[in-house]
Design an enzyme around this catalytic site. Structure first.
Site, PDB file in Angstrom:
ATOM      1  CE  LYS A   1      -1.749   1.501   4.127  1.00  0.00           C
ATOM      2  NZ  LYS A   1      -1.390   2.888   4.470  1.00  0.00           N
ATOM      3  CG  ASN A   2       2.236   2.647   3.567  1.00  0.00           C
ATOM      4  OD1 ASN A   2       1.077   2.969   3.303  1.00  0.00           O
ATOM      5  ND2 ASN A   2       2.634   2.359   4.801  1.00  0.00           N
TER       6      ASN A   2
ATOM      7  CB  CYS B   1      -4.876  10.437  11.801  1.00  0.00           C
ATOM      8  SG  CYS B   1      -3.335   9.600  12.053  1.00  0.00           S
TER       9      CYS B   1
ATOM     10  NE  ARG C   1       0.329  10.047  10.087  1.00  0.00           N
ATOM     11  CZ  ARG C   1      -0.063   8.974   9.408  1.00  0.00           C
ATOM     12  NH1 ARG C   1      -1.226   8.429   9.654  1.00  0.00           N
ATOM     13  NH2 ARG C   1       0.703   8.448   8.485  1.00  0.00           N
TER      14      ARG C   1
ATOM     15  CG  ASP D   1       2.968   1.029   9.522  1.00  0.00           C
ATOM     16  OD1 ASP D   1       2.594   1.918  10.319  1.00  0.00           O
ATOM     17  OD2 ASP D   1       3.347   1.279   8.363  1.00  0.00           O
TER      18      ASP D   1
ATOM     19  NE  ARG E   1      -6.952   4.438   5.289  1.00  0.00           N
ATOM     20  CZ  ARG E   1      -5.951   4.760   6.097  1.00  0.00           C
ATOM     21  NH1 ARG E   1      -6.141   4.829   7.380  1.00  0.00           N
ATOM     22  NH2 ARG E   1      -4.766   5.044   5.616  1.00  0.00           N
TER      23      ARG E   1
HETATM   24  N1  EPU Z   1       6.836  14.057  11.152  1.00  0.00           N
HETATM   25  C1  EPU Z   1       7.175  15.326  11.563  1.00  0.00           C
HETATM   26  N2  EPU Z   1       7.290  16.295  10.610  1.00  0.00           N
HETATM   27  C2  EPU Z   1       7.085  16.045   9.288  1.00  0.00           C
HETATM   28  C3  EPU Z   1       6.763  14.741   8.878  1.00  0.00           C
HETATM   29  C4  EPU Z   1       6.648  13.761   9.836  1.00  0.00           C
HETATM   30  O1  EPU Z   1       7.348  15.585  12.753  1.00  0.00           O
HETATM   31  O2  EPU Z   1       7.191  16.977   8.479  1.00  0.00           O
HETATM   32  C5  EPU Z   1       6.649  13.015  12.161  1.00  0.00           C
HETATM   33  C6  EPU Z   1       5.199  12.517  12.151  1.00  0.00           C
HETATM   34  O3  EPU Z   1       4.386  13.357  12.941  1.00  0.00           O
HETATM   35  C7  EPU Z   1       5.325  11.108  12.673  1.00  0.00           C
HETATM   36  C8  EPU Z   1       6.724  10.672  12.210  1.00  0.00           C
HETATM   37  O4  EPU Z   1       7.414  11.869  11.835  1.00  0.00           O
HETATM   38  O5  EPU Z   1       5.272  11.119  14.061  1.00  0.00           O
HETATM   39  C9  EPU Z   1       6.756   9.712  11.041  1.00  0.00           C
HETATM   40  O6  EPU Z   1       6.128  10.314   9.945  1.00  0.00           O
HETATM   41  P1  EPU Z   1       6.392   9.890   8.432  1.00  0.00           P
HETATM   42  O7  EPU Z   1       6.375  11.123   7.620  1.00  0.00           O
HETATM   43  O8  EPU Z   1       7.571   8.985   8.356  1.00  0.00           O
HETATM   44  O9  EPU Z   1       5.083   9.026   8.142  1.00  0.00           O
HETATM   45  P2  EPU Z   1       4.067   9.150   6.935  1.00  0.00           P
HETATM   46  O10 EPU Z   1       4.785   9.327   5.665  1.00  0.00           O
HETATM   47  O11 EPU Z   1       2.984  10.107   7.306  1.00  0.00           O
HETATM   48  C10 EPU Z   1       4.117   6.594   6.401  1.00  0.00           C
HETATM   49  C11 EPU Z   1       3.112   5.482   6.293  1.00  0.00           C
HETATM   50  C12 EPU Z   1       2.637   5.090   7.671  1.00  0.00           C
HETATM   51  C13 EPU Z   1       3.833   4.666   8.508  1.00  0.00           C
HETATM   52  C14 EPU Z   1       4.868   5.803   8.547  1.00  0.00           C
HETATM   53  C15 EPU Z   1       6.125   5.409   9.303  1.00  0.00           C
HETATM   54  C16 EPU Z   1       2.046   5.910   4.195  1.00  0.00           C
HETATM   55  C17 EPU Z   1       0.796   6.253   3.452  1.00  0.00           C
HETATM   56  N3  EPU Z   1       1.968   5.917   5.499  1.00  0.00           N
HETATM   57  O12 EPU Z   1       3.425   7.698   6.988  1.00  0.00           O
HETATM   58  O13 EPU Z   1       1.786   3.975   7.474  1.00  0.00           O
HETATM   59  O14 EPU Z   1       3.402   4.384   9.818  1.00  0.00           O
HETATM   60  O15 EPU Z   1       5.225   6.167   7.205  1.00  0.00           O
HETATM   61  O16 EPU Z   1       6.684   4.286   8.763  1.00  0.00           O
HETATM   62  O17 EPU Z   1       3.067   5.620   3.602  1.00  0.00           O
HETATM   63  C18 EPU Z   1       0.049   2.466   7.969  1.00  0.00           C
HETATM   64  O18 EPU Z   1       0.271   1.921   6.869  1.00  0.00           O
HETATM   65  O19 EPU Z   1      -0.716   1.965   8.841  1.00  0.00           O
HETATM   66  C19 EPU Z   1       0.676   3.760   8.257  1.00  0.00           C
HETATM   67  C20 EPU Z   1       0.254   4.573   9.213  1.00  0.00           C
END
Ligand code: EPU
Length: 438
Positions: free
Chosen positions: A41-42, A135, A140, A327, A419
Protein backbone atom coordinates in the site's frame (compact mmCIF):
# COMPACT_ATOMS: atom_id res chain seq x y z
CA UNK A 1 -2.00 30.49 -13.37
CA UNK A 2 -5.18 30.49 -11.31
CA UNK A 3 -6.44 27.32 -9.72
CA UNK A 4 -10.01 26.41 -10.68
CA UNK A 5 -12.56 25.87 -7.99
CA UNK A 6 -14.18 22.58 -8.89
CA UNK A 7 -17.36 21.31 -7.31
CA UNK A 8 -16.69 17.94 -5.74
CA UNK A 9 -18.74 14.90 -6.47
CA UNK A 10 -18.99 12.61 -3.47
CA UNK A 11 -16.36 9.87 -3.61
CA UNK A 12 -17.61 6.66 -5.22
CA UNK A 13 -15.27 4.57 -3.09
CA UNK A 14 -17.09 1.71 -1.37
CA UNK A 15 -17.26 2.95 2.21
CA UNK A 16 -18.15 0.38 4.83
CA UNK A 17 -20.50 2.03 7.27
CA UNK A 18 -18.34 1.06 10.18
CA UNK A 19 -21.01 -0.07 12.58
CA UNK A 20 -22.82 -2.23 10.08
CA UNK A 21 -20.15 -4.69 9.07
CA UNK A 22 -17.99 -6.71 11.41
CA UNK A 23 -15.50 -9.53 11.24
CA UNK A 24 -16.36 -12.51 13.38
CA UNK A 25 -13.56 -14.84 14.44
CA UNK A 26 -13.79 -18.05 16.40
CA UNK A 27 -10.39 -18.53 18.00
CA UNK A 28 -8.26 -21.61 18.35
CA UNK A 29 -8.01 -22.92 14.78
CA UNK A 30 -4.41 -23.64 13.75
CA UNK A 31 -3.30 -22.02 10.49
CA UNK A 32 -1.89 -24.27 7.78
CA UNK A 33 -1.23 -23.87 4.05
CA UNK A 34 -0.12 -21.11 1.70
CA UNK A 35 -1.23 -17.53 1.43
CA UNK A 36 -0.15 -14.88 -1.08
CA UNK A 37 0.49 -11.27 -0.16
CA UNK A 38 -0.24 -8.32 -2.44
CA UNK A 39 1.66 -5.18 -3.35
CA UNK A 40 2.64 -2.63 -0.73
CA UNK A 41 0.00 0.00 0.00
CA UNK A 42 2.60 2.54 1.09
CA UNK A 43 4.51 2.15 -2.18
CA UNK A 44 1.64 2.03 -4.63
CA UNK A 45 -0.14 5.15 -3.35
CA UNK A 46 3.02 7.22 -3.86
CA UNK A 47 3.71 5.71 -7.28
CA UNK A 48 0.18 6.64 -8.31
CA UNK A 49 0.99 10.25 -7.34
CA UNK A 50 4.32 10.03 -9.22
CA UNK A 51 2.39 9.23 -12.42
CA UNK A 52 1.57 12.97 -12.51
CA UNK A 53 5.23 13.50 -13.47
CA UNK A 54 4.61 12.79 -17.16
CA UNK A 55 2.02 13.44 -19.85
CA UNK A 56 1.88 9.76 -20.73
CA UNK A 57 0.43 6.61 -19.20
CA UNK A 58 2.07 4.87 -16.27
CA UNK A 59 0.98 1.33 -15.48
CA UNK A 60 1.47 -0.08 -11.98
CA UNK A 61 1.35 -3.84 -11.50
CA UNK A 62 0.79 -5.98 -8.39
CA UNK A 63 -1.59 -3.35 -7.00
CA UNK A 64 -3.69 -4.48 -4.02
CA UNK A 65 -7.46 -3.90 -4.01
CA UNK A 66 -7.68 -1.42 -1.14
CA UNK A 67 -10.06 1.44 -0.48
CA UNK A 68 -6.99 3.71 -0.23
CA UNK A 69 -6.06 2.83 -3.83
CA UNK A 70 -9.58 3.69 -5.02
CA UNK A 71 -9.46 6.92 -3.04
CA UNK A 72 -6.09 7.91 -4.55
CA UNK A 73 -7.59 7.20 -7.99
CA UNK A 74 -10.34 9.71 -7.12
CA UNK A 75 -7.75 12.32 -6.19
CA UNK A 76 -5.91 11.83 -9.51
CA UNK A 77 -9.17 11.92 -11.48
CA UNK A 78 -10.04 15.17 -9.76
CA UNK A 79 -6.75 16.59 -11.06
CA UNK A 80 -7.66 15.48 -14.61
CA UNK A 81 -5.95 12.08 -14.93
CA UNK A 82 -7.71 9.06 -16.40
CA UNK A 83 -7.31 6.16 -14.03
CA UNK A 84 -8.29 2.62 -14.96
CA UNK A 85 -8.19 -0.15 -12.39
CA UNK A 86 -8.23 -3.66 -13.82
CA UNK A 87 -7.62 -6.50 -11.38
CA UNK A 88 -4.14 -5.87 -9.97
CA UNK A 89 -3.14 -3.24 -12.53
CA UNK A 90 -3.70 0.48 -12.41
CA UNK A 91 -3.15 2.60 -15.52
CA UNK A 92 -2.84 6.36 -15.03
CA UNK A 93 -3.03 8.50 -18.13
CA UNK A 94 -1.79 11.91 -16.97
CA UNK A 95 -2.02 13.70 -20.35
CA UNK A 96 -4.95 15.94 -19.44
CA UNK A 97 -4.00 16.77 -15.87
CA UNK A 98 -5.01 20.42 -15.60
CA UNK A 99 -5.70 21.12 -11.93
CA UNK A 100 -3.18 21.53 -9.13
CA UNK A 101 -5.58 21.68 -6.22
CA UNK A 102 -6.38 18.67 -4.02
CA UNK A 103 -9.34 19.60 -1.84
CA UNK A 104 -10.14 18.72 1.76
CA UNK A 105 -13.05 16.43 0.77
CA UNK A 106 -10.53 14.07 -0.82
CA UNK A 107 -7.32 14.55 1.20
CA UNK A 108 -9.19 14.12 4.50
CA UNK A 109 -10.13 10.57 3.43
CA UNK A 110 -6.56 9.64 2.61
CA UNK A 111 -3.54 11.29 4.24
CA UNK A 112 -1.23 9.68 1.68
CA UNK A 113 -2.74 11.90 -1.02
CA UNK A 114 -0.76 14.80 0.47
CA UNK A 115 2.12 13.39 -1.59
CA UNK A 116 0.59 14.86 -4.79
CA UNK A 117 2.12 18.14 -3.58
CA UNK A 118 5.61 17.22 -4.85
CA UNK A 119 4.66 16.05 -8.37
CA UNK A 120 2.20 18.94 -8.85
CA UNK A 121 5.00 21.37 -8.02
CA UNK A 122 7.33 19.61 -10.42
CA UNK A 123 4.71 19.81 -13.17
CA UNK A 124 3.02 23.19 -12.63
CA UNK A 125 5.40 24.99 -10.23
CA UNK A 126 2.23 25.49 -8.25
CA UNK A 127 0.10 23.34 -5.95
CA UNK A 128 -2.63 23.75 -3.39
CA UNK A 129 -3.25 20.72 -1.23
CA UNK A 130 -5.44 20.44 1.83
CA UNK A 131 -3.57 19.84 5.09
CA UNK A 132 -4.29 16.27 6.07
CA UNK A 133 -4.60 17.09 9.80
CA UNK A 134 -3.88 14.76 12.70
CA UNK A 135 -5.31 11.28 12.99
CA UNK A 136 -6.06 8.57 15.54
CA UNK A 137 -2.37 7.71 15.96
CA UNK A 138 -0.70 11.10 16.25
CA UNK A 139 -0.31 14.69 15.19
CA UNK A 140 1.47 13.87 11.91
CA UNK A 141 3.17 17.19 11.26
CA UNK A 142 4.37 18.47 7.86
CA UNK A 143 7.08 20.93 8.94
CA UNK A 144 9.82 18.86 7.26
CA UNK A 145 7.95 18.81 3.93
CA UNK A 146 7.60 22.56 4.18
CA UNK A 147 11.25 23.22 5.00
CA UNK A 148 12.49 20.93 2.23
CA UNK A 149 10.30 22.56 -0.42
CA UNK A 150 11.51 25.98 0.68
CA UNK A 151 15.11 24.88 0.05
CA UNK A 152 14.03 24.06 -3.52
CA UNK A 153 12.90 27.67 -3.90
CA UNK A 154 9.19 27.30 -3.17
CA UNK A 155 7.14 29.86 -1.43
CA UNK A 156 5.06 27.75 0.97
CA UNK A 157 2.08 29.16 2.84
CA UNK A 158 -0.45 27.59 5.11
CA UNK A 159 -3.85 29.32 5.06
CA UNK A 160 -7.38 28.19 5.70
CA UNK A 161 -6.34 24.55 6.10
CA UNK A 162 -4.43 24.41 2.81
CA UNK A 163 -0.77 24.29 1.91
CA UNK A 164 -0.18 26.53 -1.08
CA UNK A 165 3.23 26.25 -2.67
CA UNK A 166 4.60 27.93 -5.76
CA UNK A 167 7.95 28.67 -7.33
CA UNK A 168 9.04 30.65 -10.38
CA UNK A 169 11.71 28.02 -10.77
CA UNK A 170 12.55 24.92 -8.72
CA UNK A 171 16.28 24.79 -8.02
CA UNK A 172 18.08 21.84 -6.45
CA UNK A 173 19.57 22.16 -2.98
CA UNK A 174 20.84 20.20 0.03
CA UNK A 175 18.19 19.24 2.55
CA UNK A 176 18.81 17.64 5.93
CA UNK A 177 15.74 16.01 7.48
CA UNK A 178 15.73 16.21 11.27
CA UNK A 179 13.99 12.86 11.26
CA UNK A 180 13.76 10.40 8.39
CA UNK A 181 10.12 11.10 7.51
CA UNK A 182 8.69 8.99 4.72
CA UNK A 183 6.23 11.61 3.57
CA UNK A 184 8.79 14.44 3.58
CA UNK A 185 11.35 12.31 1.71
CA UNK A 186 8.70 11.47 -0.91
CA UNK A 187 7.33 14.98 -1.43
CA UNK A 188 10.79 16.55 -1.66
CA UNK A 189 12.12 13.79 -3.91
CA UNK A 190 9.14 14.08 -6.29
CA UNK A 191 9.31 17.89 -6.42
CA UNK A 192 13.07 17.73 -7.11
CA UNK A 193 12.66 15.34 -10.09
CA UNK A 194 12.20 18.29 -12.45
CA UNK A 195 14.16 20.94 -10.50
CA UNK A 196 17.15 22.60 -12.06
CA UNK A 197 20.42 21.02 -10.89
CA UNK A 198 21.10 18.56 -8.09
CA UNK A 199 19.11 17.96 -4.91
CA UNK A 200 20.55 15.98 -2.01
CA UNK A 201 18.33 14.70 0.79
CA UNK A 202 20.35 13.81 3.89
CA UNK A 203 18.87 11.55 6.59
CA UNK A 204 16.21 10.43 4.13
CA UNK A 205 13.76 7.65 5.00
CA UNK A 206 15.35 4.36 3.89
CA UNK A 207 12.21 2.26 3.56
CA UNK A 208 11.89 -0.17 0.64
CA UNK A 209 8.79 1.76 -0.47
CA UNK A 210 11.00 4.83 -1.06
CA UNK A 211 13.27 2.73 -3.25
CA UNK A 212 10.27 1.41 -5.18
CA UNK A 213 9.07 5.00 -5.71
CA UNK A 214 12.50 6.08 -6.97
CA UNK A 215 12.59 3.06 -9.33
CA UNK A 216 9.20 4.14 -10.68
CA UNK A 217 10.38 7.72 -11.25
CA UNK A 218 13.59 6.51 -12.92
CA UNK A 219 11.56 4.24 -15.23
CA UNK A 220 9.63 7.41 -16.15
CA UNK A 221 12.85 9.19 -17.14
CA UNK A 222 13.90 10.71 -13.79
CA UNK A 223 17.35 10.45 -12.26
CA UNK A 224 17.32 9.47 -8.58
CA UNK A 225 20.28 7.72 -6.98
CA UNK A 226 20.74 6.39 -3.46
CA UNK A 227 17.07 5.76 -2.61
CA UNK A 228 16.88 3.14 0.14
CA UNK A 229 19.89 4.73 1.88
CA UNK A 230 20.16 7.80 4.13
CA UNK A 231 21.35 10.00 1.23
CA UNK A 232 19.29 10.46 -1.93
CA UNK A 233 20.67 12.41 -4.88
CA UNK A 234 18.27 13.71 -7.51
CA UNK A 235 19.51 15.18 -10.78
CA UNK A 236 16.74 17.32 -12.21
CA UNK A 237 15.44 16.57 -15.72
CA UNK A 238 13.06 18.75 -17.77
CA UNK A 239 9.39 17.75 -17.35
CA UNK A 240 8.95 17.24 -21.11
CA UNK A 241 11.57 14.47 -21.00
CA UNK A 242 9.50 12.45 -18.55
CA UNK A 243 7.40 9.64 -20.01
CA UNK A 244 5.14 6.74 -19.06
CA UNK A 245 6.41 3.45 -17.62
CA UNK A 246 5.36 0.02 -16.43
CA UNK A 247 6.36 -0.61 -12.81
CA UNK A 248 5.95 -3.52 -10.38
CA UNK A 249 4.91 -2.81 -6.81
CA UNK A 250 7.02 -4.48 -4.11
CA UNK A 251 5.33 -6.92 -1.67
CA UNK A 252 3.53 -5.48 1.32
CA UNK A 253 5.87 -6.18 4.22
CA UNK A 254 3.22 -5.25 6.79
CA UNK A 255 0.83 -7.80 5.31
CA UNK A 256 3.62 -10.42 5.47
CA UNK A 257 4.23 -9.54 9.13
CA UNK A 258 0.51 -9.72 9.85
CA UNK A 259 0.33 -13.32 8.55
CA UNK A 260 3.43 -14.34 10.53
CA UNK A 261 1.84 -12.98 13.71
CA UNK A 262 -1.51 -14.60 12.89
CA UNK A 263 0.32 -17.94 12.74
CA UNK A 264 1.97 -17.26 16.10
CA UNK A 265 -1.46 -16.55 17.60
CA UNK A 266 -2.91 -19.87 16.49
CA UNK A 267 0.07 -22.21 16.15
CA UNK A 268 0.56 -24.17 12.92
CA UNK A 269 2.70 -23.73 9.84
CA UNK A 270 2.16 -21.46 6.86
CA UNK A 271 3.95 -20.41 3.70
CA UNK A 272 3.71 -16.73 2.82
CA UNK A 273 4.13 -16.34 -0.94
CA UNK A 274 5.16 -13.24 -2.84
CA UNK A 275 7.12 -11.93 0.16
CA UNK A 276 10.53 -10.25 0.44
CA UNK A 277 12.31 -11.38 3.63
CA UNK A 278 15.02 -8.72 3.20
CA UNK A 279 12.44 -6.07 4.11
CA UNK A 280 11.55 -7.79 7.37
CA UNK A 281 14.79 -8.65 9.18
CA UNK A 282 13.89 -6.65 12.30
CA UNK A 283 10.55 -8.46 12.55
CA UNK A 284 11.85 -11.95 11.73
CA UNK A 285 14.62 -11.46 14.30
CA UNK A 286 12.04 -10.69 17.04
CA UNK A 287 9.81 -13.60 16.03
CA UNK A 288 12.76 -16.01 16.13
CA UNK A 289 13.92 -14.60 19.47
CA UNK A 290 10.47 -15.38 20.87
CA UNK A 291 10.78 -19.02 19.76
CA UNK A 292 8.98 -19.43 16.41
CA UNK A 293 10.78 -20.97 13.43
CA UNK A 294 11.09 -18.75 10.36
CA UNK A 295 12.84 -19.88 7.18
CA UNK A 296 13.12 -18.85 3.58
CA UNK A 297 11.39 -21.66 1.68
CA UNK A 298 12.04 -20.11 -1.76
CA UNK A 299 13.38 -16.64 -2.69
CA UNK A 300 9.91 -15.14 -2.30
CA UNK A 301 8.31 -17.61 0.11
CA UNK A 302 8.65 -17.29 3.89
CA UNK A 303 7.74 -20.30 5.99
CA UNK A 304 6.78 -19.88 9.63
CA UNK A 305 6.30 -22.84 11.96
CA UNK A 306 4.87 -22.47 15.44
CA UNK A 307 4.81 -25.67 17.49
CA UNK A 308 2.93 -23.96 20.27
CA UNK A 309 1.10 -20.68 20.82
CA UNK A 310 3.27 -19.79 23.80
CA UNK A 311 6.38 -17.73 23.17
CA UNK A 312 8.99 -15.98 25.26
CA UNK A 313 8.32 -12.34 26.14
CA UNK A 314 10.51 -9.74 24.43
CA UNK A 315 10.96 -5.97 24.37
CA UNK A 316 10.62 -3.95 21.22
CA UNK A 317 11.16 -0.37 20.14
CA UNK A 318 9.65 1.03 16.96
CA UNK A 319 12.18 2.87 14.83
CA UNK A 320 12.57 4.21 11.30
CA UNK A 321 13.47 1.51 8.75
CA UNK A 322 15.46 -0.75 9.02
CA UNK A 323 14.38 -0.72 12.68
CA UNK A 324 11.23 -2.41 13.90
CA UNK A 325 8.24 -0.93 11.98
CA UNK A 326 5.59 1.00 13.88
CA UNK A 327 2.99 -0.50 11.54
CA UNK A 328 3.56 -3.94 13.12
CA UNK A 329 3.64 -2.70 16.71
CA UNK A 330 -0.12 -3.12 17.24
CA UNK A 331 -0.28 -6.55 15.52
CA UNK A 332 2.59 -7.72 17.78
CA UNK A 333 0.86 -6.78 21.02
CA UNK A 334 -1.64 -9.70 21.18
CA UNK A 335 1.26 -12.15 20.82
CA UNK A 336 3.13 -10.49 23.69
CA UNK A 337 -0.12 -10.44 25.66
CA UNK A 338 -0.04 -14.24 26.01
CA UNK A 339 3.76 -14.66 26.05
CA UNK A 340 5.68 -16.06 29.02
CA UNK A 341 6.88 -13.05 31.00
CA UNK A 342 6.65 -9.28 30.71
CA UNK A 343 7.43 -7.30 27.55
CA UNK A 344 7.94 -3.60 27.08
CA UNK A 345 6.96 -1.93 23.83
CA UNK A 346 8.35 1.52 23.17
CA UNK A 347 6.65 3.53 20.41
CA UNK A 348 9.00 6.24 19.12
CA UNK A 349 7.33 7.15 15.81
CA UNK A 350 3.84 8.24 16.86
CA UNK A 351 2.57 9.92 20.03
CA UNK A 352 -0.67 7.97 20.30
CA UNK A 353 -0.42 4.54 18.77
CA UNK A 354 -1.68 2.41 21.66
CA UNK A 355 -5.44 2.68 21.16
CA UNK A 356 -5.59 -1.09 20.61
CA UNK A 357 -4.34 -1.68 24.17
CA UNK A 358 -7.69 -0.76 25.74
CA UNK A 359 -9.51 -3.13 23.37
CA UNK A 360 -7.03 -5.95 24.10
CA UNK A 361 -7.65 -5.36 27.81
CA UNK A 362 -11.32 -6.10 27.14
CA UNK A 363 -10.12 -9.49 25.89
CA UNK A 364 -8.19 -10.11 29.10
CA UNK A 365 -4.75 -8.68 28.25
CA UNK A 366 -2.71 -7.09 31.04
CA UNK A 367 -1.33 -3.94 29.39
CA UNK A 368 -0.41 -0.71 31.11
CA UNK A 369 0.50 2.37 29.08
CA UNK A 370 3.14 4.68 30.54
CA UNK A 371 3.86 7.59 28.21
CA UNK A 372 5.22 6.17 24.98
CA UNK A 373 5.70 2.68 26.47
CA UNK A 374 3.36 -0.25 26.98
CA UNK A 375 4.11 -2.80 29.69
CA UNK A 376 2.57 -6.09 28.62
CA UNK A 377 2.41 -8.87 31.23
CA UNK A 378 1.74 -12.21 29.58
CA UNK A 379 -1.53 -13.86 30.67
CA UNK A 380 -2.64 -17.48 30.19
CA UNK A 381 -5.09 -16.71 27.37
CA UNK A 382 -7.27 -14.02 25.81
CA UNK A 383 -11.03 -14.42 25.59
CA UNK A 384 -13.26 -13.35 22.71
CA UNK A 385 -15.12 -10.03 22.99
CA UNK A 386 -16.69 -7.30 20.87
CA UNK A 387 -13.91 -4.86 20.02
CA UNK A 388 -13.34 -1.94 17.68
CA UNK A 389 -10.28 -1.12 15.59
CA UNK A 390 -9.49 2.59 15.88
CA UNK A 391 -7.02 2.57 13.00
CA UNK A 392 -5.86 0.23 10.28
CA UNK A 393 -3.19 -1.67 12.25
CA UNK A 394 -5.27 -1.72 15.44
CA UNK A 395 -7.95 -3.58 13.45
CA UNK A 396 -5.38 -6.17 12.32
CA UNK A 397 -4.16 -6.53 15.92
CA UNK A 398 -7.68 -7.32 17.13
CA UNK A 399 -8.21 -9.92 14.42
CA UNK A 400 -4.90 -11.58 15.41
CA UNK A 401 -6.02 -11.49 19.05
CA UNK A 402 -9.34 -13.07 18.06
CA UNK A 403 -7.61 -15.87 16.11
CA UNK A 404 -5.81 -16.96 19.28
CA UNK A 405 -8.53 -16.18 21.83
CA UNK A 406 -10.99 -18.53 23.44
CA UNK A 407 -14.47 -18.12 21.98
CA UNK A 408 -15.81 -15.57 19.53
CA UNK A 409 -14.41 -12.10 18.80
CA UNK A 410 -16.34 -9.51 16.79
CA UNK A 411 -14.24 -6.73 15.31
CA UNK A 412 -15.79 -3.49 14.05
CA UNK A 413 -14.07 -0.43 12.58
CA UNK A 414 -13.53 -2.25 9.27
CA UNK A 415 -13.52 1.04 7.38
CA UNK A 416 -9.93 1.38 8.62
CA UNK A 417 -8.95 -2.25 8.01
CA UNK A 418 -10.07 -2.18 4.37
CA UNK A 419 -7.85 0.82 3.71
CA UNK A 420 -4.79 -1.39 3.98
CA UNK A 421 -5.69 -5.08 3.74
CA UNK A 422 -7.12 -6.79 0.68
CA UNK A 423 -9.70 -9.39 1.87
CA UNK A 424 -7.78 -10.19 5.05
CA UNK A 425 -10.54 -12.45 6.36
CA UNK A 426 -10.77 -14.43 3.08
CA UNK A 427 -7.02 -15.01 3.05
CA UNK A 428 -7.04 -16.12 6.69
CA UNK A 429 -10.00 -18.44 6.03
CA UNK A 430 -8.08 -20.03 3.13
CA UNK A 431 -5.38 -21.16 5.60
CA UNK A 432 -7.77 -22.56 8.16
CA UNK A 433 -9.10 -19.70 10.28
CA UNK A 434 -12.77 -19.68 11.24
CA UNK A 435 -13.49 -16.11 10.24
CA UNK A 436 -16.11 -14.32 8.20
CA UNK A 437 -17.52 -10.86 7.62
CA UNK A 438 -21.12 -9.99 8.34
N1 EPU B 1 6.84 14.06 11.15
C1 EPU B 1 7.17 15.33 11.56
N2 EPU B 1 7.29 16.30 10.61
C2 EPU B 1 7.08 16.04 9.29
C3 EPU B 1 6.76 14.74 8.88
C4 EPU B 1 6.65 13.76 9.84
O1 EPU B 1 7.35 15.58 12.75
O2 EPU B 1 7.19 16.98 8.48
C5 EPU B 1 6.65 13.02 12.16
C6 EPU B 1 5.20 12.52 12.15
O3 EPU B 1 4.39 13.36 12.94
C7 EPU B 1 5.33 11.11 12.67
C8 EPU B 1 6.72 10.67 12.21
O4 EPU B 1 7.41 11.87 11.83
O5 EPU B 1 5.27 11.12 14.06
C9 EPU B 1 6.76 9.71 11.04
O6 EPU B 1 6.13 10.31 9.94
P1 EPU B 1 6.39 9.89 8.43
O7 EPU B 1 6.37 11.12 7.62
O8 EPU B 1 7.57 8.99 8.36
O9 EPU B 1 5.08 9.03 8.14
P2 EPU B 1 4.07 9.15 6.93
O10 EPU B 1 4.78 9.33 5.66
O11 EPU B 1 2.98 10.11 7.31
C10 EPU B 1 4.12 6.59 6.40
C11 EPU B 1 3.11 5.48 6.29
C12 EPU B 1 2.64 5.09 7.67
C13 EPU B 1 3.83 4.67 8.51
C14 EPU B 1 4.87 5.80 8.55
C15 EPU B 1 6.12 5.41 9.30
C16 EPU B 1 2.05 5.91 4.20
C17 EPU B 1 0.80 6.25 3.45
N3 EPU B 1 1.97 5.92 5.50
O12 EPU B 1 3.42 7.70 6.99
O13 EPU B 1 1.79 3.98 7.47
O14 EPU B 1 3.40 4.38 9.82
O15 EPU B 1 5.23 6.17 7.21
O16 EPU B 1 6.68 4.29 8.76
O17 EPU B 1 3.07 5.62 3.60
C18 EPU B 1 0.05 2.47 7.97
O18 EPU B 1 0.27 1.92 6.87
O19 EPU B 1 -0.72 1.96 8.84
C19 EPU B 1 0.68 3.76 8.26
C20 EPU B 1 0.25 4.57 9.21
Amino acid sequence: MQSKTTRMDPPTVPNNPEDESRIIVRGGRELRGSVRVGGAKNAVLKMMAAALLSKETTVLRNVPNLTDVHMMAQVLRHLGAKVTIDKDQVAIDAKDVHDWEAPYELVSHLRASFVVLGPLLARFREAKVSLPGGCAIGERKIDLHERGLKVLGCDVRIDHGYVTASAKQLVGGRIYLERPSNGATENIMLAAVCAEGTTVIENAAQDPEILNLAQCVNEMGGNIQGAGTYQIVIEGVPFDQMHGAVVDTIPDRVEVGTFMLACMATGGEIMIEGANAHHLYSVIHKIQEMGAEVALYAPDVIKIKCDSRKFRATDLTTLPYPGFPTDLQAPFMPILAIAEGTSIIEETIYENRFMHAAELRRMGADVVIKGNAAVVKGVEKLSGAEVKGSDLRAGAALIIAGLGAEGVTEVTGLRHLDRGYDRLEDKLRSIGAEIFRR
